[in-house]
Scaffold this motif. Structure first.
Motif, PDB file in Angstrom:
ATOM      1  N   LEU A  11       0.831  -1.206   0.000  1.00 37.18           N
ATOM      2  CA  LEU A  11       0.000   0.000   0.000  1.00 37.18           C
ATOM      3  C   LEU A  11       0.863   1.253   0.000  1.00 37.18           C
ATOM      4  CD1 LEU A  11      -2.835   1.251   0.186  1.00 37.18           C
ATOM      5  CD2 LEU A  11      -2.692   1.028   2.673  1.00 37.18           C
ATOM      6  N   GLN A  12       2.036   1.179   0.659  1.00 41.97           N
ATOM      7  CA  GLN A  12       2.904   2.340   0.793  1.00 41.97           C
ATOM      8  C   GLN A  12       3.832   2.534  -0.403  1.00 41.97           C
ATOM      9  OE1 GLN A  12       2.620  -0.111   3.251  1.00 41.97           O
ATOM     10  NE2 GLN A  12       1.065   1.095   4.341  1.00 41.97           N
ATOM     11  N   SER A  13       3.876   1.581  -1.329  1.00 35.23           N
ATOM     12  CA  SER A  13       4.845   1.636  -2.422  1.00 35.23           C
ATOM     13  C   SER A  13       4.562   2.751  -3.420  1.00 35.23           C
ATOM     14  CB  SER A  13       4.862   0.304  -3.171  1.00 35.23           C
ATOM     15  OG  SER A  13       3.648   0.131  -3.896  1.00 35.23           O
ATOM     16  N   GLY A  14       3.318   3.188  -3.513  1.00 37.45           N
ATOM     17  CA  GLY A  14       2.929   4.141  -4.553  1.00 37.45           C
ATOM     18  C   GLY A  14       2.647   3.478  -5.875  1.00 37.45           C
ATOM     19  N   LEU A  15       2.987   2.184  -5.986  1.00 35.45           N
ATOM     20  CA  LEU A  15       2.721   1.431  -7.208  1.00 35.45           C
ATOM     21  C   LEU A  15       1.289   0.911  -7.195  1.00 35.45           C
ATOM     22  CD1 LEU A  15       6.021  -0.635  -7.380  1.00 35.45           C
ATOM     23  CD2 LEU A  15       5.488   1.482  -8.607  1.00 35.45           C
ATOM     24  N   GLY A  16       0.741   0.698  -8.385  1.00 36.00           N
ATOM     25  CA  GLY A  16      -0.643   0.249  -8.406  1.00 36.00           C
ATOM     26  C   GLY A  16      -1.042  -0.417  -9.703  1.00 36.00           C
ATOM     27  N   HIS A  17      -2.298  -0.727  -9.769  1.00 34.63           N
ATOM     28  CA  HIS A  17      -2.908  -1.307 -10.957  1.00 34.63           C
ATOM     29  C   HIS A  17      -4.302  -0.719 -11.089  1.00 34.63           C
ATOM     30  CE1 HIS A  17      -3.780  -4.010 -14.182  1.00 34.63           C
ATOM     31  NE2 HIS A  17      -4.771  -4.591 -13.533  1.00 34.63           N
ATOM     32  N   VAL A  18      -4.778  -0.580 -12.326  1.00 32.85           N
ATOM     33  CA  VAL A  18      -6.107  -0.018 -12.568  1.00 32.85           C
ATOM     34  C   VAL A  18      -6.760  -0.762 -13.730  1.00 32.85           C
ATOM     35  CG1 VAL A  18      -5.219   1.791 -14.118  1.00 32.85           C
ATOM     36  CG2 VAL A  18      -7.409   2.128 -12.931  1.00 32.85           C
ATOM     37  N   GLY A  19      -8.051  -0.963 -13.613  1.00 35.97           N
ATOM     38  CA  GLY A  19      -8.833  -1.620 -14.655  1.00 35.97           C
ATOM     39  C   GLY A  19     -10.306  -1.348 -14.393  1.00 35.97           C
ATOM     40  N   PHE A  20     -11.171  -2.163 -14.959  1.00 36.28           N
ATOM     41  CA  PHE A  20     -12.612  -1.961 -14.845  1.00 36.28           C
ATOM     42  C   PHE A  20     -13.281  -3.143 -14.140  1.00 36.28           C
ATOM     43  CE2 PHE A  20     -11.414   0.261 -18.847  1.00 36.28           C
ATOM     44  CZ  PHE A  20     -11.693   1.563 -18.429  1.00 36.28           C
ATOM     45  N   TYR A  21     -14.268  -2.824 -13.323  1.00 36.16           N
ATOM     46  CA  TYR A  21     -15.037  -3.851 -12.614  1.00 36.16           C
ATOM     47  C   TYR A  21     -15.798  -4.723 -13.606  1.00 36.16           C
ATOM     48  CZ  TYR A  21     -18.504  -5.890  -9.397  1.00 36.16           C
ATOM     49  OH  TYR A  21     -19.300  -6.754  -8.676  1.00 36.16           O
ATOM     50  N   ALA A  22     -15.579  -6.051 -13.494  1.00 36.96           N
ATOM     51  CA  ALA A  22     -16.289  -7.007 -14.346  1.00 36.96           C
ATOM     52  C   ALA A  22     -16.852  -8.159 -13.526  1.00 36.96           C
ATOM     53  CB  ALA A  22     -15.348  -7.533 -15.430  1.00 36.96           C
ATOM     54  N   GLY A  23     -17.023  -7.942 -12.216  1.00 39.19           N
ATOM     55  CA  GLY A  23     -17.590  -8.973 -11.365  1.00 39.19           C
ATOM     56  C   GLY A  23     -16.774  -9.169 -10.102  1.00 39.19           C
ATOM     57  N   GLU A  24     -17.200 -10.105  -9.272  1.00 36.21           N
ATOM     58  CA  GLU A  24     -16.502 -10.379  -8.016  1.00 36.21           C
ATOM     59  C   GLU A  24     -16.958 -11.703  -7.437  1.00 36.21           C
ATOM     60  OE1 GLU A  24     -18.111  -8.073  -4.445  1.00 36.21           O
ATOM     61  OE2 GLU A  24     -18.798  -6.824  -6.147  1.00 36.21           O
ATOM     62  N   ASP A  25     -16.165 -12.206  -6.477  1.00 34.61           N
ATOM     63  CA  ASP A  25     -16.616 -13.265  -5.592  1.00 34.61           C
ATOM     64  C   ASP A  25     -16.325 -12.786  -4.173  1.00 34.61           C
ATOM     65  OD1 ASP A  25     -13.897 -13.708  -5.150  1.00 34.61           O
ATOM     66  OD2 ASP A  25     -13.863 -15.702  -6.023  1.00 34.61           O
ATOM     67  N   THR A  26     -16.286 -13.680  -3.220  1.00 37.15           N
ATOM     68  CA  THR A  26     -16.169 -13.238  -1.828  1.00 37.15           C
ATOM     69  C   THR A  26     -14.820 -12.609  -1.499  1.00 37.15           C
ATOM     70  OG1 THR A  26     -15.506 -15.473  -1.173  1.00 37.15           O
ATOM     71  CG2 THR A  26     -17.848 -14.907  -0.981  1.00 37.15           C
ATOM     72  N   GLU A  27     -13.763 -12.979  -2.236  1.00 31.70           N
ATOM     73  CA  GLU A  27     -12.443 -12.484  -1.853  1.00 31.70           C
ATOM     74  C   GLU A  27     -11.717 -11.694  -2.926  1.00 31.70           C
ATOM     75  OE1 GLU A  27      -9.708 -16.457  -2.882  1.00 31.70           O
ATOM     76  OE2 GLU A  27      -9.841 -15.684  -0.840  1.00 31.70           O
TER      77      GLU A  27
ATOM     78  N   LYS B 240      -9.472  -8.460  -2.963  1.00 34.61           N
ATOM     79  CA  LYS B 240     -10.139  -7.311  -2.356  1.00 34.61           C
ATOM     80  C   LYS B 240      -9.262  -6.637  -1.313  1.00 34.61           C
ATOM     81  CE  LYS B 240     -14.914  -8.719  -3.244  1.00 34.61           C
ATOM     82  NZ  LYS B 240     -16.240  -9.076  -2.681  1.00 34.61           N
ATOM     83  N   ASP B 241      -8.290  -7.351  -0.775  1.00 28.09           N
ATOM     84  CA  ASP B 241      -7.372  -6.760   0.198  1.00 28.09           C
ATOM     85  C   ASP B 241      -6.521  -5.660  -0.430  1.00 28.09           C
ATOM     86  OD1 ASP B 241      -8.282  -8.501   2.132  1.00 28.09           O
ATOM     87  OD2 ASP B 241      -6.620  -9.912   1.911  1.00 28.09           O
TER      88      ASP B 241
END
Length: 231
Positions: A162-178, A198-199
């Motif tokens: 979380l502190q790295s400043g690095l990330g990923h981005v995309g679009f929501y296309a569904g989910e399950d519990t985790e 989700k974490d």
């Protein structure tokens, strides 16, 4: 709803959306605005519930991943399978995305998940402002307006920490519990669907030029393992 159905309906009503190609481009947007003006609707170029009802009086409202107004998500779907070039040289389509959004970008060896999202938004929503740093995945956490995870939402995640400043981005296309199912670029070096824990979730954002959604989740069965490194 498929974009080509909207294009055919516009042609049938005397408007000119350009080629019947299923691509949400400037000619189709202009035709939608002309139709909306004629019908006394707000000419925003978005096929929201009122415009959809005017175009297709007998069409029931659509929800989830098929709703008509998430045209940027439909563009992302159209590009599924696009890959960066292995070794020397870059995929010219990816370089063209950078040119179109006026971003200096020399090689698809540079992480391009943010560029992919920028292309999908800019090519389908001609009045939407992009983040200053389109290539920075975490910069998309300041895009548009805040929303809850919902079909078509821009989904931002941390990478490495979380502190790295690095990330990923995309679009929501569904989910399950985790995990969230994400339609994004630079996932296994391609435009693909991947599962992100989700974490790692940072933010969900929505374009300001499109009516804010009523968030709803789409449950999808998962057989693939989680994605942990999208660079």
């Amino acid at each position: 709803m498929k974009i080509i159905r909207i294009q055919k309906a516009l042609i049938g009503l005397g408007f000119k959306p350009g080629p019947l190609d299923g691509i949400w481009g400037r000619q189709t947007i202009a035709a939608v605005r002309a139709f909306q003006t004629k019908m006394g609707l707000e000419p925003d170029g978005i096929v929201g519930p009122l415009t959809l009802a005017a175009l297709f009086p007998d069409q029931p409202a659509e929800f989830g991943l098929e709703q008509a107004d998430i045209v940027w998500f439909k563009e992302a779907r159209r590009l599924l399978g696009t890959r960066e070039n292995p070794g020397a040289g870059s995929n010219p389509d990816i370089l063209d995305w950078a040119t179109d959004v006026d971003v200096m970008y020399k090689s698809d060896d540079i992480p391009w998940c943010g560029l992919f999202v920028g292309h999908c938004i800019a090519s389908t929503l001609d009045r939407e402002a992009l983040p200053t740093n389109v290539l920075g995945a975490r910069a998309w956490a300041r895009f548009g307006i805040k929303t809850q995870p919902t079909p078509g939402a821009v989904m931002v995640f941390w990478r490495k920490s979380l502190q790295s400043g690095l990330g990923h981005v995309g679009f929501y296309a569904g989910e399950d519990t985790e995990a969230y199912r994400i339609l994004g670029g630079n996932q296994s070096d391609s435009v693909s669907l991947a599962w992100v824990s989700k974490d790692r979730f940072v933010a969900a954002r929505w374009p300001v030029t499109v009516a804010a959604p009523v968030p709803n989740s789409v449950t999808v069965g998962r057989t693939d393992s989680l994605s942990w490194n999208e660079a």
